[in-house]
Design a protein around this motif. Structure first.
Motif, PDB file in Angstrom:
ATOM      1  N   VAL A   1       0.813  -1.092   0.155  1.00  0.00           N
ATOM      2  CA  VAL A   1      -0.163   0.101  -0.059  1.00  0.00           C
ATOM      3  C   VAL A   1       0.938   1.157  -0.034  1.00  0.00           C
ATOM      4  CG1 VAL A   1      -0.205  -0.099   2.591  1.00  0.00           C
ATOM      5  CG2 VAL A   1      -2.046   1.085   1.232  1.00  0.00           C
ATOM      6  N   GLY A   2       0.440   2.191  -0.790  1.00  0.00           N
ATOM      7  CA  GLY A   2       1.256   3.443  -0.985  1.00  0.00           C
ATOM      8  C   GLY A   2       2.321   3.382  -1.951  1.00  0.00           C
TER       9      GLY A   2
ATOM     10  N   GLU B   1      -7.569   1.662  -9.111  1.00  0.00           N
ATOM     11  CA  GLU B   1      -6.547   3.010  -8.937  1.00  0.00           C
ATOM     12  C   GLU B   1      -6.208   3.619 -10.299  1.00  0.00           C
ATOM     13  OE1 GLU B   1      -5.367   0.112  -5.480  1.00  0.00           O
ATOM     14  OE2 GLU B   1      -6.103   0.189  -7.537  1.00  0.00           O
TER      15      GLU B   1
ATOM     16  N   ASP C   1      -5.567   7.382  -9.405  1.00  0.00           N
ATOM     17  CA  ASP C   1      -4.786   7.469  -8.279  1.00  0.00           C
ATOM     18  C   ASP C   1      -3.347   6.851  -8.683  1.00  0.00           C
ATOM     19  OD1 ASP C   1      -6.801   8.034  -6.671  1.00  0.00           O
ATOM     20  OD2 ASP C   1      -7.244   5.882  -6.196  1.00  0.00           O
TER      21      ASP C   1
ATOM     22  N   VAL D   1      -5.457  -5.250   3.928  1.00  0.00           N
ATOM     23  CA  VAL D   1      -5.641  -3.750   4.277  1.00  0.00           C
ATOM     24  C   VAL D   1      -5.073  -3.383   5.525  1.00  0.00           C
ATOM     25  CG1 VAL D   1      -7.740  -3.671   2.674  1.00  0.00           C
ATOM     26  CG2 VAL D   1      -7.920  -4.147   5.171  1.00  0.00           C
TER      27      VAL D   1
ATOM     28  N   ARG E   1      -1.151   5.793  -6.361  1.00  0.00           N
ATOM     29  CA  ARG E   1      -0.506   4.880  -5.262  1.00  0.00           C
ATOM     30  C   ARG E   1      -1.642   3.727  -4.964  1.00  0.00           C
ATOM     31  NH1 ARG E   1       4.769   6.431  -4.245  1.00  0.00           N
ATOM     32  NH2 ARG E   1       4.894   8.691  -4.527  1.00  0.00           N
ATOM     33  N   PHE E   2      -0.958   2.526  -4.897  1.00  0.00           N
ATOM     34  CA  PHE E   2      -1.692   1.558  -4.622  1.00  0.00           C
ATOM     35  C   PHE E   2      -2.580   1.567  -3.186  1.00  0.00           C
ATOM     36  CE2 PHE E   2       1.033  -0.542  -7.602  1.00  0.00           C
ATOM     37  CZ  PHE E   2       0.236  -1.181  -8.471  1.00  0.00           C
ATOM     38  N   GLY E   3      -3.848   1.175  -3.211  1.00  0.00           N
ATOM     39  CA  GLY E   3      -4.726   1.275  -2.010  1.00  0.00           C
ATOM     40  C   GLY E   3      -4.605   0.114  -1.109  1.00  0.00           C
ATOM     41  N   ALA E   4      -3.916  -0.986  -1.525  1.00  0.00           N
ATOM     42  CA  ALA E   4      -3.802  -1.992  -0.410  1.00  0.00           C
ATOM     43  C   ALA E   4      -2.463  -2.886  -0.916  1.00  0.00           C
ATOM     44  CB  ALA E   4      -5.052  -3.175  -0.817  1.00  0.00           C
TER      45      ALA E   4
END
Length: 238
Positions: A51-52, A93, A98, A70, A100-103
């Motif tokens: 993530v990120g 994403e 987006d 998560v 950045r990856f969210g997970a």
């Protein structure tokens, strides 16, 4: 920029194929020789991405089982769900803009993964076959997210624990849970004391066992969990 006019057809063929191992899948994917499409092996326990991380490529799981992890507000992590076989990661994403990856995606088993850079992937989505694959993948993810949200509204925390345990008890038994109690508590949005109270009730009801202090599900436990699970499903169906 590489030409991906037949990417959809190749992915459609791969989605229908089965491989005995990640290595066999990797060897086949590399034999395709598509410029800019990278095939790699992600070993058991390793991350696809965290993530990120900056989104530079779309990831396509060809073989193996991966966990979507998560991160809760209190810093704990837990597995939200698993994917087995063909799955596309980074779509929501990428299409929402987006960066950045969210997970976090972790390999539960050895996995074969294809990576394609975002720009050429987006350029190829006009292909009807690829567009259908992408739409199907996004719809599946949306359905899961809606189902998860509905459960949070309609099902209590204690019932959510029953659903989680039942879904994880449909494989080989006995099963010793790998998910830690702090992770389970974070997933349910409760404190550890409440989680211990819930698990104690399940042990007393014969729906859960303890193996050297660790939660364990036996065949007998599975039978009791299924009864509790069916009661919850009947309530949701009303």
């Amino acid at each position: 920029m590489p030409n991906y006019v037949d990417l959809g057809a190749r992915l459609l063929a791969l989605r229908k194929m089965t491989f005995p191992s990640a290595d066999k899948a990797l060897s086949y994917c590399r034999s395709l020789g598509v410029p800019g499409l990278r095939a790699k092996k992600v070993a058991h326990g390793r991350l696809f991405y965290e993530v990120g991380d900056e989104i530079r490529t779309v990831h396509i799981l060809i073989h193996g089982i991966s966990n979507v992890i998560v991160h809760s507000f209190d810093g704990t992590t837990f597995t939200l769900y698993e994917n087995d076989g063909f799955t596309m990661y980074g779509l929501s994403e990428t299409f929402s803009g987006d960066t950045r990856f969210g997970a976090t995606i972790r390999a539960k088993t050895d996995c074969c993964v294809l990576e394609i850079a975002v720009a050429p992937f987006l350029a190829a989505v006009h292909d009807v076959v690829l567009a259908n694959i992408v739409i199907g993948s996004l719809a599946q993810q949306l359905y899961f997210n809606l189902e998860t949200s509905s459960r949070k509204v309609l099902v209590s925390k204690e019932e959510s624990l029953v659903v989680y345990l039942y879904q994880h008890s449909r494989g080989a038994l006995p099963l010793r849970l790998r998910t830690t109690r702090p992770a389970l508590a974070g997933m349910l949005g409760i404190n550890l004391r409440t989680l211990y109270r819930y698990t104690d009730k399940l042990v007393a009801a014969g729906a859960l066992s303890l193996d050297r202090g660790k939660p364990c599900i036996t065949q007998e436990n599975h039978i009791q969990l299924e009864k509790l699970y069916q009661q919850i499903m009947k309530k949701l169906a009303k």
